[in-house]
Design an enzyme around this catalytic site. Structure first.
Site, PDB file in Angstrom:
ATOM      1  N   ARG A 284       0.853  -1.194   0.000  1.00 34.72           N
ATOM      2  CA  ARG A 284       0.000   0.000   0.000  1.00 34.72           C
ATOM      3  C   ARG A 284       0.890   1.246   0.000  1.00 34.72           C
ATOM      4  O   ARG A 284       1.953   1.260   0.630  1.00 34.72           O
ATOM      5  CB  ARG A 284      -0.902   0.070   1.247  1.00 34.72           C
ATOM      6  CG  ARG A 284      -2.071  -0.920   1.283  1.00 34.72           C
ATOM      7  CD  ARG A 284      -3.111  -0.640   0.218  1.00 34.72           C
ATOM      8  NE  ARG A 284      -4.240  -1.559   0.313  1.00 34.72           N
ATOM      9  CZ  ARG A 284      -4.376  -2.673  -0.394  1.00 34.72           C
ATOM     10  NH1 ARG A 284      -3.460  -3.047  -1.267  1.00 34.72           N
ATOM     11  NH2 ARG A 284      -5.450  -3.427  -0.253  1.00 34.72           N
TER      12      ARG A 284
ATOM     13  N   GLU B  59       3.961  12.330  -7.219  1.00 32.75           N
ATOM     14  CA  GLU B  59       5.349  12.786  -7.014  1.00 32.75           C
ATOM     15  C   GLU B  59       6.354  11.954  -7.812  1.00 32.75           C
ATOM     16  O   GLU B  59       7.462  12.402  -8.076  1.00 32.75           O
ATOM     17  CB  GLU B  59       5.734  12.698  -5.529  1.00 32.75           C
ATOM     18  CG  GLU B  59       5.071  13.718  -4.632  1.00 32.75           C
ATOM     19  CD  GLU B  59       3.682  13.281  -4.154  1.00 32.75           C
ATOM     20  OE1 GLU B  59       3.104  12.370  -4.782  1.00 32.75           O
ATOM     21  OE2 GLU B  59       3.189  13.878  -3.200  1.00 32.75           O
TER      22      GLU B  59
ATOM     23  N   HIS C 124      -1.914  -0.869  -9.651  1.00 37.02           N
ATOM     24  CA  HIS C 124      -2.543  -1.784  -8.680  1.00 37.02           C
ATOM     25  C   HIS C 124      -2.949  -3.092  -9.379  1.00 37.02           C
ATOM     26  O   HIS C 124      -4.123  -3.477  -9.367  1.00 37.02           O
ATOM     27  CB  HIS C 124      -3.771  -1.118  -8.013  1.00 37.02           C
ATOM     28  CG  HIS C 124      -4.210  -1.847  -6.763  1.00 37.02           C
ATOM     29  ND1 HIS C 124      -5.307  -1.456  -6.040  1.00 37.02           N
ATOM     30  CD2 HIS C 124      -3.721  -2.947  -6.130  1.00 37.02           C
ATOM     31  CE1 HIS C 124      -5.471  -2.277  -5.012  1.00 37.02           C
ATOM     32  NE2 HIS C 124      -4.520  -3.185  -5.049  1.00 37.02           N
TER      33      HIS C 124
HETATM   34  N1  LIG Z   1      -0.909  -5.204  -4.839  1.00 41.16           N
HETATM   35  C1  LIG Z   1      -2.020  -5.875  -4.601  1.00 41.16           C
HETATM   36  O1  LIG Z   1      -2.906  -5.980  -5.433  1.00 41.16           O
HETATM   37  C2  LIG Z   1      -2.192  -6.553  -3.281  1.00 41.16           C
HETATM   38  C3  LIG Z   1      -2.863  -7.796  -3.226  1.00 41.16           C
HETATM   39  C4  LIG Z   1      -2.976  -8.445  -2.012  1.00 41.16           C
HETATM   40  C5  LIG Z   1      -2.472  -7.859  -0.858  1.00 41.16           C
HETATM   41  N2  LIG Z   1      -1.873  -6.640  -0.942  1.00 41.16           N
HETATM   42  C6  LIG Z   1      -1.315  -6.002   0.270  1.00 41.16           C
HETATM   43  O2  LIG Z   1      -0.355  -6.879   0.822  1.00 41.16           O
HETATM   44  C7  LIG Z   1      -0.512  -6.941   2.229  1.00 41.16           C
HETATM   45  C8  LIG Z   1      -0.041  -8.285   2.735  1.00 41.16           C
HETATM   46  O3  LIG Z   1      -0.893  -9.300   2.223  1.00 41.16           O
HETATM   47  P1  LIG Z   1      -0.811 -10.806   2.754  1.00 41.16           P
HETATM   48  O4  LIG Z   1      -1.848 -11.561   2.019  1.00 41.16           O
HETATM   49  O5  LIG Z   1       0.590 -11.294   2.752  1.00 41.16           O
HETATM   50  O6  LIG Z   1      -1.275 -10.601   4.275  1.00 41.16           O
HETATM   51  P2  LIG Z   1      -0.952 -11.495   5.529  1.00 41.16           P
HETATM   52  O7  LIG Z   1      -1.894 -11.055   6.599  1.00 41.16           O
HETATM   53  O8  LIG Z   1      -0.921 -12.938   5.173  1.00 41.16           O
HETATM   54  O9  LIG Z   1       0.546 -11.074   5.945  1.00 41.16           O
HETATM   55  C9  LIG Z   1       0.870  -9.844   6.495  1.00 41.16           C
HETATM   56  C10 LIG Z   1       2.029 -10.057   7.435  1.00 41.16           C
HETATM   57  O10 LIG Z   1       2.503  -8.777   7.861  1.00 41.16           O
HETATM   58  C11 LIG Z   1       2.968  -8.950   9.185  1.00 41.16           C
HETATM   59  N3  LIG Z   1       3.167  -7.669   9.849  1.00 41.16           N
HETATM   60  C12 LIG Z   1       2.258  -6.899  10.488  1.00 41.16           C
HETATM   61  N4  LIG Z   1       2.861  -5.794  10.989  1.00 41.16           N
HETATM   62  C13 LIG Z   1       4.181  -5.890  10.671  1.00 41.16           C
HETATM   63  C14 LIG Z   1       5.319  -5.064  10.888  1.00 41.16           C
HETATM   64  N5  LIG Z   1       5.239  -3.919  11.565  1.00 41.16           N
HETATM   65  N6  LIG Z   1       6.514  -5.473  10.393  1.00 41.16           N
HETATM   66  C15 LIG Z   1       6.620  -6.631   9.695  1.00 41.16           C
HETATM   67  N7  LIG Z   1       5.580  -7.451   9.464  1.00 41.16           N
HETATM   68  C16 LIG Z   1       4.376  -7.087   9.941  1.00 41.16           C
HETATM   69  C17 LIG Z   1       1.901  -9.847   9.830  1.00 41.16           C
HETATM   70  O11 LIG Z   1       2.369 -10.445  11.020  1.00 41.16           O
HETATM   71  C18 LIG Z   1       1.634 -10.832   8.706  1.00 41.16           C
HETATM   72  O12 LIG Z   1       2.428 -11.990   8.842  1.00 41.16           O
HETATM   73  C19 LIG Z   1      -2.016  -6.688   2.446  1.00 41.16           C
HETATM   74  O13 LIG Z   1      -2.281  -6.136   3.705  1.00 41.16           O
HETATM   75  C20 LIG Z   1      -2.369  -5.737   1.328  1.00 41.16           C
HETATM   76  O14 LIG Z   1      -2.226  -4.408   1.788  1.00 41.16           O
HETATM   77  C21 LIG Z   1      -1.717  -5.996  -2.124  1.00 41.16           C
HETATM   78  O1  LIG Z   2      -8.980  -6.413  -5.678  1.00 40.49           O
HETATM   79  C1  LIG Z   2      -7.943  -5.998  -6.178  1.00 40.49           C
HETATM   80  O2  LIG Z   2      -7.757  -5.840  -7.372  1.00 40.49           O
HETATM   81  C2  LIG Z   2      -6.757  -5.666  -5.281  1.00 40.49           C
HETATM   82  C3  LIG Z   2      -6.735  -6.426  -3.996  1.00 40.49           C
HETATM   83  C4  LIG Z   2      -5.529  -6.179  -3.126  1.00 40.49           C
HETATM   84  O3  LIG Z   2      -5.176  -4.862  -3.019  1.00 40.49           O
HETATM   85  C5  LIG Z   2      -5.713  -6.821  -1.789  1.00 40.49           C
HETATM   86  O4  LIG Z   2      -5.435  -6.190  -0.779  1.00 40.49           O
HETATM   87  O5  LIG Z   2      -6.084  -8.004  -1.771  1.00 40.49           O
END
Ligand SMILES: NC(=O)c1ccc[n+]([C@@H]2O[C@H](COP(=O)([O-])OP(=O)(O)OC[C@H]3O[C@@H](n4cnc5c(N)ncnc54)[C@H](O)[C@@H]3O)[C@@H](O)[C@H]2O)c1
Ligand SMILES: O=C(O)CC[C@@H](O)C(=O)O
Length: 389
Positions: free
Chosen positions: A233, A262, A274
């Site tokens: 994010r 920026e 995204h």
């Molecule tokens: N680009 C995209 O389209 C997309 C898609 C899916 C997820 N995401 C983002 O990726 C993030 C992670 O997704 P995920 O499925 O791996 O989630 P997840 O919940 O499986 O893993 C997140 C991890 O972060 C850790 N964490 C929390 N605070 C922390 C800190 N201060 N320092 C280090 N680690 C910390 C947690 O303990 C957890 O293990 C989501 O929250 C979302 O914002 C983005």
């Molecule tokens: O729905 C999407 O395209 C993005 C989802 C992703 O940001 C997530 O946090 O799972």
């Protein structure tokens, strides 16, 4: 009929889970029981009083006012891990794009090539390619912040690419720890991770504690010439601090799935729109997982993968089930059970779970609820909602 309000493009494979004889599903619908969405930004005002659950077909829930939902007794679900492979693959693309100037090289051929003969094109390629070289990933160090569903896959793939992998996750779940390769070296703090890594990849949620995690002070710790990848994010990084780190050369490059004005026009930044979870497979996985969870909640009261309510599941027994949400304060269950006892309602089975300030009860009773039962339970001070499922 249950009504499901949808936002965003949700995979039909998930929507098809809602049988048409029991569910009405639409992007515009009055008095919805539940909302299903992806990245659509929900405000508290946009959540009708009829809503009992919100399903985020994805991982991050920063587009949902979760605290407000908890207070109102709205259960928020997400789909942990359902899009993790899709994000991992794009992160690896980001790593490869930052290791060499692949995009610059492609642009060069596309812009300079048209109109040239085969010989001229060959000369152009051989003369120009030195501008677009780079270094290999093998042997470099990758620092992964957050070792959950996505971070653990990125770490694993880094190892497969021959990289040394460092990991940091102070809140690592036991399940995630089991998934993680022993070859991922744990580090204790961000400063150590940044100072030792050639590539740093962020895979953690935006929370109060992680907002602006990469701030001005921390950018001082980057190993000179390193690359930051952010597929989590934009709010995890302080944009101004990154601009300064790029300007000074402390950071060689920033690769992000969350564009910021920026960075537009900068040669040292790659911004993707995204795209992390935008694969057919991830969209299907997320939509199916959320649809299953919403159906089990609406029809049975069971809760799985909620970010604000406890996991709660009870095999059905008795004739009828009550699902009651109350504040997590003493004497609530006693008062609820005494209303049932006063109405000669025998409890066949029940479960009571709490999480933070909220408690949730599933109570199977042996007779149809008599008139006014639900209203009497709702009238107990501290009860947030009660329904028959
Ligand atoms: N680009 C995209 O389209 C997309 C898609 C899916 C997820 N995401 C983002 O990726 C993030 C992670 O997704 P995920 O499925 O791996 O989630 P997840 O919940 O499986 O893993 C997140 C991890 O972060 C850790 N964490 C929390 N605070 C922390 C800190 N201060 N320092 C280090 N680690 C910390 C947690 O303990 C957890 O293990 C989501 O929250 C979302 O914002 C983005
Ligand atoms: O729905 C999407 O395209 C993005 C989802 C992703 O940001 C997530 O946090 O799972």
């Amino acid at each position: 009929m249950y009504k499901i309000l949808t936002h965003n493009k949700i995979s039909v494979k998930g929507l098809d889970k809602f049988s048409r004889d029991k569910y009405e599903v639409a992007s515009e619908i009055g008095h919805p029981d539940a909302i299903m969405l992806r990245s659509h930004k929900l405000t508290p005002e946009a959540i009708a009083d009829s809503v009992t659950a919100i399903g985020r077909a994805g991982a991050g829930v920063n587009n949902i006012p979760v605290d407000d939902c908890t207070e109102r007794g709205v259960v928020v679900f997400n789909a942990p891990g359902a899009n993790a492979n899709a994000v991992k693959e794009l992160v690896i693309a980001g790593l490869l794009l930052s290791g060499r100037d692949i995009l610059g090289g492609i642009k060069y051929v596309k812009e300079e090539g048209p109109g040239l003969t085969e010989d001229e094109l060959h000369k152009l390629v051989e003369n120009g390619k030195k501008q677009y070289g780079g270094a290999e990933l093998a042997g470099k160090t990758l620092g992964v912040v957050g070792l959950g569903a996505i971070g653990s896959l990125v770490a694993e793939t880094g190892l497969m690419l021959g990289m040394k992998v460092l990991g940091l996750d102070p809140a690592l779940s036991v399940e995630a720890a089991w998934r993680l390769s022993r070859d991922v070296e744990r580090v204790e703090n961000m400063q150590t991770l940044l100072s030792k890594s050639d590539y740093v990849s962020l895979h953690l949620p935006v929370l109060e504690a992680t907002r602006n995690l990469i701030n001005k002070e921390l950018t001082e710790s980057f190993k000179p010439g390193s690359v930051l990848l952010n597929f989590s994010r934009e709010k995890l990084v302080d944009t101004q601090a990154l601009v300064a780190a790029l300007d000074s050369g402390k950071l060689r490059s920033y690769i992000s799935d969350f564009p910021m004005p920026e960075f537009l026009g900068r040669k040292d930044v790659i911004q993707m729109p995204h795209l992390g979870a935008s694969t057919a497979e991830a969209e299907e996985n997320c939509a199916i997982m959320i649809a299953d969870q919403l159906i089990d909640f609406l029809e049975n009261g069971n809760i799985k993968n909620s970010v604000n309510f406890p996991n709660t599941s009870l095999e059905r027994s008795g004739l009828c089930r009550l699902a009651i949400i109350n504040k997590n304060v003493p004497k609530m269950l006693g008062q609820i059970l005494s209303v049932l006892a006063d109405r000669d309602q025998n409890v066949a089975d029940m479960i009571n779970k709490s999480r933070g300030e909220i408690a949730y009860n599933l109570i199977d009773i042996e007779r149809e609820p008599t008139n006014g039962l639900i209203d009497e339970i709702k009238a107990i001070d501290g009860v947030i909602s009660a329904r028959v499922v």
